[in-house]
Structures are given as structure tokens and as C-alpha cells.
Design an enzyme around this catalytic site. Structure first.
Site, PDB file in Angstrom:
ATOM      1  N   ASP A 183       0.880  -1.182   0.000  1.00 15.40           N
ATOM      2  CA  ASP A 183       0.000   0.000   0.000  1.00 15.40           C
ATOM      3  C   ASP A 183       0.912   1.226   0.000  1.00 15.40           C
ATOM      4  OD1 ASP A 183      -2.199   1.950   0.666  1.00 15.40           O
ATOM      5  OD2 ASP A 183      -3.337   0.113   1.008  1.00 15.40           O
TER       6      ASP A 183
ATOM      7  N   HIS B 277     -12.807  -0.641  -7.391  1.00 16.78           N
ATOM      8  CA  HIS B 277     -13.999   0.209  -7.298  1.00 16.78           C
ATOM      9  C   HIS B 277     -13.617   1.667  -7.040  1.00 16.78           C
ATOM     10  CE1 HIS B 277     -15.218   0.379  -2.738  1.00 16.78           C
ATOM     11  NE2 HIS B 277     -13.942   0.583  -2.893  1.00 16.78           N
TER      12      HIS B 277
HETATM   13  C1  LIG Z   1     -10.901   1.095  -0.640  1.00 17.27           C
HETATM   14  S1  LIG Z   1      -9.338   0.785   0.029  1.00 17.27           S
HETATM   15  C2  LIG Z   1      -9.305  -0.992   0.084  1.00 17.27           C
HETATM   16  C3  LIG Z   1      -8.375  -1.505   1.129  1.00 17.27           C
HETATM   17  C4  LIG Z   1      -8.404  -3.020   1.365  1.00 17.27           C
HETATM   18  N1  LIG Z   1      -7.991  -3.768   0.218  1.00 17.27           N
HETATM   19  C5  LIG Z   1      -9.786  -3.461   1.811  1.00 17.27           C
HETATM   20  O1  LIG Z   1     -10.585  -3.907   1.001  1.00 17.27           O
HETATM   21  O2  LIG Z   1     -10.068  -3.334   3.011  1.00 17.27           O
HETATM   22  C6  LIG Z   1      -8.212   1.154  -1.256  1.00 17.27           C
HETATM   23  C7  LIG Z   1      -6.759   1.057  -0.837  1.00 17.27           C
HETATM   24  O3  LIG Z   1      -5.941   1.448  -1.941  1.00 17.27           O
HETATM   25  C8  LIG Z   1      -4.833   2.158  -1.417  1.00 17.27           C
HETATM   26  N2  LIG Z   1      -4.202   2.940  -2.481  1.00 17.27           N
HETATM   27  C9  LIG Z   1      -4.644   4.088  -3.060  1.00 17.27           C
HETATM   28  N3  LIG Z   1      -3.788   4.467  -4.021  1.00 17.27           N
HETATM   29  C10 LIG Z   1      -2.796   3.547  -4.069  1.00 17.27           C
HETATM   30  C11 LIG Z   1      -1.643   3.360  -4.878  1.00 17.27           C
HETATM   31  N4  LIG Z   1      -1.329   4.232  -5.843  1.00 17.27           N
HETATM   32  N5  LIG Z   1      -0.873   2.279  -4.663  1.00 17.27           N
HETATM   33  C12 LIG Z   1      -1.176   1.373  -3.675  1.00 17.27           C
HETATM   34  N6  LIG Z   1      -2.262   1.488  -2.878  1.00 17.27           N
HETATM   35  C13 LIG Z   1      -3.062   2.566  -3.079  1.00 17.27           C
HETATM   36  C14 LIG Z   1      -5.441   2.981  -0.312  1.00 17.27           C
HETATM   37  O4  LIG Z   1      -4.477   3.473   0.587  1.00 17.27           O
HETATM   38  C15 LIG Z   1      -6.390   1.976   0.311  1.00 17.27           C
HETATM   39  O5  LIG Z   1      -5.745   1.232   1.310  1.00 17.27           O
END
Ligand SMILES: C[S@@+](CC[C@H](N)C(=O)[O-])C[C@H]1O[C@@H](n2cnc3c(N)ncnc32)[C@H](O)[C@@H]1O
Length: 398
Positions: free
Chosen positions: A265, A306
Site C-alpha cells: 500500500d 472500485h
Molecule cells: C478502498 S481501500 C481498500 C483496502 C483493502 N484492500 C480493503 O478492502 O479493506 C483502497 C486502498 O488502496 C490504497 N491505495 C490508493 N492508491 C494507491 C496506490 N497508488 N498504490 C497502492 N495502494 C493505493 C489505499 O491506501 C487503500 O488502502
């Protein structure tokens, strides 16, 4: 109306969450019938009153009591019936007694708390949970103030401004338009710890609600077919946040080798992850860069796509392709799958919130198939959770 009417009312008044242990589908069916019942019984004036007056005022009262420290102090003293005067004494800030009385009156009427007599209230399971530090329900209340409310309220004017084009651009989203910082959702979270904390707190409660993926996807075959001799991991959870899904996997497969599970992440997000196990490695990595871990048995992404429209989602998927070992590595996408008809409030509501927050969307099976196939994978199977809300889409290199 007669006896049968009284019988129905008594029966309806008797149902509670606890009656449905192990019967989630029936609970949801009844909830959905109850919502339709309310829709049929409410007059149009009651409906508009609820939309315009009840819901916003209820939220305001909840948040003010949170700001006054009432939920935390009430839980800390063990709950129990209290008078308005006693609750005013619990508050961490001085507050007019009659002001508090008016707030509590609405919260009693909406059953956030239970009115037991004149100026007397008992907490409910929900109100106690707001003040309970082992939950992050309070952060969910703050997330509304920090993110969801302004974003939803801005959507009509944003769509009017953009001539009702479906929002697809993450750089010029409704969320960017809604807040003075003009930052995207994730960038604004990174700009202020309290914005990040309320998002993470909301996510934590959300992850408790969603079905544990190893309960509806066959992780046993995944583990049985794994060859970890090369040192490649078993599961890489991309965009894995604080690791709730990896911990659920670990709970089902506690004997996996140390370091065989990886959470990727953003660096600042991982800094707040508190995982007390050597089985899981944390790796800062942006999924918009090529995947640095080769030959993992599975690349798992939950609630990631999503957040993104087709183009960025395609890029995220294509960044994993070179890391996959053909015939061995599995792509596991866990997300909402909207049915062609009869979408739940959960699925349709999540979809519009993703539009408002991120220029993104939830997907139908057909749109999932197009996206995943376009990125160079073939889908093996879709495993739906028992609610029929989310699926694990298993795919591999085409
Ligand atoms: C809606 S959350 C889902 C988190 C987890 N997978 C869950 O379902 O509980 C989206 C995740 O994507 C991460 N994220 C956003 N941009 C990102 C990037 N460029 N690279 C890696 N992670 C990212 C956010 O920090 C967040 O933890």
C-alpha cells in the site's frame, strides 16, 4: 384492524439482529422487506421530511454528542440509564442543559438511544459502540464530516457543471471540486492525519461487515498448489491497507511460512498498520508502478478497482501481468459484482459514492469480464459471498 393487526405489529417489534445468527440471507431479506414496507407506509410528506429534516438533523445531533465526549464517557462509565442532567455532567465541554435535551430528544426518537422516561435515556448497543475504543464507529461519524457529506452534496452541481457526463477522470473528480484543497480523495487523506484516520476507521468497520474472503473462496486449494521453495510469496495483497484480509487468510492458514504473505500500500498508510506477526511483510508500493514481486501464488486486490474507472484499473491490472507465473499465479479480484437486476442498496449506494468520491464505479459481471480480459487475463470462476454482494473473481494469464 383487529387481532391479526396487533399480532403482526408484535411480531415485527420482536425481531432483532441476534435472532439471525447464521441466517444472514434471511436477515437481509427481512430488512429489505422492512424497507419496502416503510416505503409503502410513508406518505410523500413523511418521506421528504425524513430525507430533508430527519436524516441531516440526526447526523448533526450524533456528531455534536461525539464532540461533547458524551458517547465515550457514557460507555466508559459502563452505560446505564441516565438523566439529561447526568449526561450533561459526563460531557467534556460545558453545554447548555436545554441544548443537550433537544439533541437527545431526537436521538431517542430515532432509537440511537432509548427514551425510558421524562428526560431519561438508556444507551443502545449502537450508541455504546460509538464510545467503545475497540470499535471505530466514531471514526465513521467523523468520516461523514470529513469526506462523504460534502462530496454527496456537491454531486448535483458537479454533474450539472460537467453536462451530466459520467465522471471518469480521477484528477477532476466531484471530490476535487467539493473541497477547498482541490485534492483527490487519497491525496487529501494523505494531507491531514485526521482525514486518513477517519477513512481508515470507516474501512475497519466495513471490513468487519464484509464476508471473510477465505470463507467463500477456496483458499485451501490455493495453499495446496503453492510452491514456496523459490522464496516467492503465497499471497500479495495489493492496496491491502492495514491488512484485515491478510489476517483473515492467516487465521484460516496459521501454518504458512514467515514472510509468505505481503501487504502493499502507500507508505503513509502502511505506517499505521499494527500487525504483530512475522508471517506478514509490509511493502510500500504504488500499484501504478510495475509489480516488483515475481511469481507469487496469488495477487489479491480487494476494494481496489472500485476506486478507479476503466483506464486506471486497466493500468493497475497490466502492471501485475509481467510478475505472474503462467499456469501457476492467480489473480484474485474481490469486489462488488452488481447483478443485472435487483441490485441491493449496498451495491447501488456504494456505486454512487464511488462516483462522488473518486470518479469510479462498482461493476457488473459483464464489465468485470471486459476489464479483466482486456488486461490479458482469463477468468476461471467467480465465487460470490453468501449475501450476493461481493465476489472473488479468480483469473490467470490468458
Ligand atoms: C478502498 S481501500 C481498500 C483496502 C483493502 N484492500 C480493503 O478492502 O479493506 C483502497 C486502498 O488502496 C490504497 N491505495 C490508493 N492508491 C494507491 C496506490 N497508488 N498504490 C497502492 N495502494 C493505493 C489505499 O491506501 C487503500 O488502502
Amino acid at each position: 384492524m383487529g387481532d391479526s393487526y396487533n399480532l403482526v405489529v408484535d411480531r415485527l417489534n420482536a425481531f432483532a439482529v441476534a435472532d439471525f445468527e447464521g441466517h444472514e440471507v434471511e436477515r437481509l431479506e427481512l430488512l429489505s422487506s422492512a424497507r419496502r414496507l416503510v416505503g409503502r407506509l410513508e406518505t410523500r410528506q413523511e418521506r421528504i421530511f425524513n430525507i430533508d429534516f430527519r436524516n441531516p438533523a440526526e447526523y448533526a445531533a450524533l456528531k455534536i454528542c461525539l464532540d461533547l465526549g458524551i458517547w465515550h464517557r457514557w460507555t466508559a462509565v459502563g452505560g446505564g440509564e441516565k438523566t439529561v442532567e447526568e449526561l450533561a455532567k459526563l460531557a467534556t465541554k460545558d453545554c447548555d442543559l436545554n441544548l443537550l435535551r433537544r439533541l437527545l430528544r431526537l436521538l431517542g426518537a430515532t432509537y440511537i438511544i432509548e427514551e425510558t422516561g421524562e428526560d431519561r435515556y438508556k444507551p443502545t448497543d449502537f450508541s455504546l459502540s460509538i464510545g467503545d475504543e475497540s470499535t471505530t464507529i466514531a471514526q465513521g461519524i467523523l468520516a461523514m464530516a470529513n469526506h462523504w457529506n460534502a462530496s454527496s452534496m456537491n454531486l448535483p452541481s458537479f454533474l450539472a457543471k460537467t453536462s451530466y457526463r459520467e465522471p471518469l477522470d480521477p484528477k477532476y473528480s466531484n471530490y476535487v471540486d467539493a473541497f477547498p484543497e482541490r485534492l483527490s480523495f487519497f491525496d487529501r487523506c494523505l494531507s491531514n492525519q485526521s482525514y486518513q484516520d477517519s477513512f481508515s476507521g470507516y474501512m475497519r468497520e466495513w471490513s468487519k461487515y464484509r464476508f471473510s474472503w477465505p470463507d467463500f473462496y477456496d483458499t485451501t486449494s490455493l495453499v495446496a498448489g503453492a510452491d514456496l521453495t523459490s522464496g516467492a510469496p503465497l499471497v500479495v495483497d495489493i492496496g491491502g491497507h492495514h491488512g484485515y484480509d491478510i489476517l483473515k487468510f492467516l487465521k484460516k492458514h496459521p501454518d504458512v511460512p514467515a514472510g509468505s504473505l505481503v501487504i502493499q500500500d502507500l507508505e503513509a498508510v502502511l505506517a499505521d498498520a499494527n500487525l504483530d506477526t512475522d508471517k506478514v511483510k509490509l511493502m510500500p508500493h504504488s500499484f501504478f508502478e510495475p509489480q516488483p514481486i515475481y511469481g507469487s501464488r496469488a495477487y489479491f486486490l480487494r476494494g481496489v478497482f472500485h476506486d478507479w474507472a476503466y483506464e486506471p484499473s486497466l493500468q493497475i491490472l497490466q502492471n501485475i501481468v509481467p510478475a505472474m507465473k503462467k499456469g501457476y499465479s492467480k489473480l484474485l479480484v474481490c469486489d462488488v459484482v452488481i447483478p443485472p437486476k435487483g441490485a441491493s442498496v449496498y451495491q447501488a449506494g456504494m456505486d454512487l459514492n464511488m462516483m462522488a468520491l473518486l470518479s469510479a464505479c462498482e461493476r457488473t459481471e459483464a464489465t468485470w469480464r471486459k476489464l479483466i480480459n482486456d488486461a490479458g487475463y482469463k477468468i476461471n470462476k467467480i465465487w460470490m459471498d453468501p449475501r450476493g454482494y461481493e465476489g472473488v473473481i479468480e483469473a490467470e494469464l490468458a
